[in-house]
Design an enzyme around this catalytic site. Structure first.
Site, mmCIF file in Angstrom:
data_model
loop_
_atom_site.group_PDB
_atom_site.id
_atom_site.type_symbol
_atom_site.label_atom_id
_atom_site.label_comp_id
_atom_site.label_asym_id
_atom_site.label_seq_id
_atom_site.Cartn_x
_atom_site.Cartn_y
_atom_site.Cartn_z
ATOM 1 C CG ASN A 181 -14.822 33.182 8.250
ATOM 2 O OD1 ASN A 181 -15.345 32.667 7.271
ATOM 3 N ND2 ASN A 181 -15.500 33.808 9.175
ATOM 4 C CG HIS A 183 -16.783 35.113 2.144
ATOM 5 N ND1 HIS A 183 -18.147 35.314 2.149
ATOM 6 C CD2 HIS A 183 -16.274 35.965 3.062
ATOM 7 C CE1 HIS A 183 -18.439 36.259 3.021
ATOM 8 N NE2 HIS A 183 -17.322 36.669 3.592
ATOM 9 C CG HIS A 214 -21.347 33.457 11.059
ATOM 10 N ND1 HIS A 214 -21.413 34.818 10.875
ATOM 11 C CD2 HIS A 214 -22.426 33.141 11.827
ATOM 12 C CE1 HIS A 214 -22.469 35.298 11.503
ATOM 13 N NE2 HIS A 214 -23.108 34.296 12.080
ATOM 14 N NE ARG A 236 -23.949 36.194 8.074
ATOM 15 C CZ ARG A 236 -24.310 37.323 8.700
ATOM 16 N NH1 ARG A 236 -25.564 37.520 9.030
ATOM 17 N NH2 ARG A 236 -23.424 38.250 8.965
ATOM 18 N NE ARG A 247 -26.277 36.410 4.697
ATOM 19 C CZ ARG A 247 -26.122 37.660 5.132
ATOM 20 N NH1 ARG A 247 -25.023 38.322 4.883
ATOM 21 N NH2 ARG A 247 -27.083 38.258 5.805
ATOM 22 C CB THR A 303 -20.467 40.219 11.896
ATOM 23 O OG1 THR A 303 -20.637 38.870 11.485
ATOM 24 C CG2 THR A 303 -20.938 40.385 13.314
ATOM 25 C CD GLU A 336 -13.022 37.516 16.234
ATOM 26 O OE1 GLU A 336 -13.198 36.304 16.468
ATOM 27 O OE2 GLU A 336 -13.224 38.033 15.121
ATOM 28 C CG HIS A 385 -15.349 42.113 10.696
ATOM 29 N ND1 HIS A 385 -15.602 42.852 9.581
ATOM 30 C CD2 HIS A 385 -16.379 41.240 10.809
ATOM 31 C CE1 HIS A 385 -16.741 42.458 9.059
ATOM 32 N NE2 HIS A 385 -17.235 41.474 9.773
HETATM 33 N N1 PXP Z 1 -14.538 37.533 13.113
HETATM 34 C C1 PXP Z 1 -15.884 37.642 13.121
HETATM 35 C C2 PXP Z 1 -16.570 37.596 14.427
HETATM 36 C C3 PXP Z 1 -16.601 37.752 11.920
HETATM 37 O O1 PXP Z 1 -17.934 37.868 11.945
HETATM 38 C C4 PXP Z 1 -15.893 37.733 10.709
HETATM 39 C C5 PXP Z 1 -16.641 37.785 9.414
HETATM 40 O O2 PXP Z 1 -17.340 36.618 9.212
HETATM 41 C C6 PXP Z 1 -14.496 37.610 10.754
HETATM 42 C C7 PXP Z 1 -13.843 37.535 11.969
HETATM 43 C C8 PXP Z 1 -13.678 37.574 9.519
HETATM 44 O O3 PXP Z 1 -13.791 38.801 8.884
HETATM 45 P P1 PXP Z 1 -13.215 38.975 7.415
HETATM 46 O O4 PXP Z 1 -13.978 38.008 6.544
HETATM 47 O O5 PXP Z 1 -13.489 40.400 7.103
HETATM 48 O O6 PXP Z 1 -11.753 38.640 7.471
#
Ligand code: PXP
Length: 241
Positions: free
Chosen positions: A7, A10, A43, A45, A49, A101, A151, A191
């Site tokens: 992901n 960030h 993602h 949003r 953001r 999330t 997931e 997550h």
């Molecule tokens: N899966 C989902 C559905 C999420 O919302 C997120 C956070 O954006 C992640 C995975 C990744 O989580 P993390 O950034 O804590 O690794």
């Protein structure tokens, strides 16, 4: 071997801190793919953001592995998914004020709506994943919606205040993984997973994919800071007194 979907939200968070052009999550995605990521997640949003519409548009054209479009089940996101045709959409709940999330999607009582929502996406060959808590009723509801993947939310496990609480959360997740697999669902986890807590899943069979963002980007800053500072020192060294 399970897959790793990275992901890059960030990277976009850092770019948006200055509303500029760097760092670019598209470039980060390409580097993650070269390093072995088997998929990229963004993602988009509602409040934009971090990831912007432009990122979704470009990643859809440049992705080499598979693009997993994380989104809320809104009309706007549905039409963007139909336009850009990611490999997968991952439906998540979205609250304006949350930092990230916070919990899983509520599938219970929303089965018909979510089934109808996903139907046009499935017709276009887009696969779906539902981000849910490890709760038997949610898993059953997800199955009845006709999704291929779930997931399972690992955030409560990752954020547990004590090892005891973490063990209890882990147990719940393990039961959810087993139940989902027995129902024929493919299971992803995501997550709060990091370089320490991921070992708790080392012996768990059949996990399809890990979805990880924050800890990888946090480590990228720490492992990259030495080189980044050296590069700037090198430049300044060439200046005259
Ligand atoms: N899966 C989902 C559905 C999420 O919302 C997120 C956070 O954006 C992640 C995975 C990744 O989580 P993390 O950034 O804590 O690794």
């Amino acid at each position: 071997m399970p897959f790793l979907c990275v992901n890059v939200d960030h990277v976009a968070t850092l770019r948006q801190a200055r509303l500029g052009t760097e760092p670019d999550p598209i470039a980060a995605a390409a580097m993650a793919e070269i390093a072995g990521a088997t998929g990229i997640i963004m993602h988009l949003r509602e409040d934009r953001r971090h990831v912007q519409d432009r990122d979704i548009e470009i990643i859809s054209r440049t992705i080499q592995t598979k693009f997993n479009f994380e989104m809320a089940a809104t009309e706007e996101m549905q039409s963007l998914a139909l336009k850009y045709k990611p490999a997968t959409v991952c439906l998540v709940p979205e609250k304006r004020q949350e930092l990230t999330t916070e919990g899983g999607l509520n599938c219970i009582g929303n089965e018909d709506r979510l089934r109808d929502y996903l139907a046009p996406l499935h017709e276009q060959g887009i696969r779906s994943s539902l981000f849910i808590d490890s709760d038997p009723a949610q898993i059953e509801a997800a199955k009845s919606i006709g999704t291929e993947y779930v997931e399972i939310h690992t955030g409560h496990f990752a954020d547990a205040a004590s090892r005891l609480e973490q063990k209890a959360e882990l147990e719940k997740i393990l039961q959810g993984i087993k139940m989902s697999q027995d129902l024929g669902l493919k299971v992803n986890l995501g997550h709060g997973l990091n370089y320490v807590n991921i070992y708790d899943f080392a012996d768990v069979p059949g996990i399809y994919e890990y979805s990880i963002g924050h800890s990888i980007m946090a480590r990228a800053i720490m492992t990259g800071i030495d080189r980044a500072v050296r590069d700037m020192v090198e430049i300044i060294r060439t200046f005259t007194d």
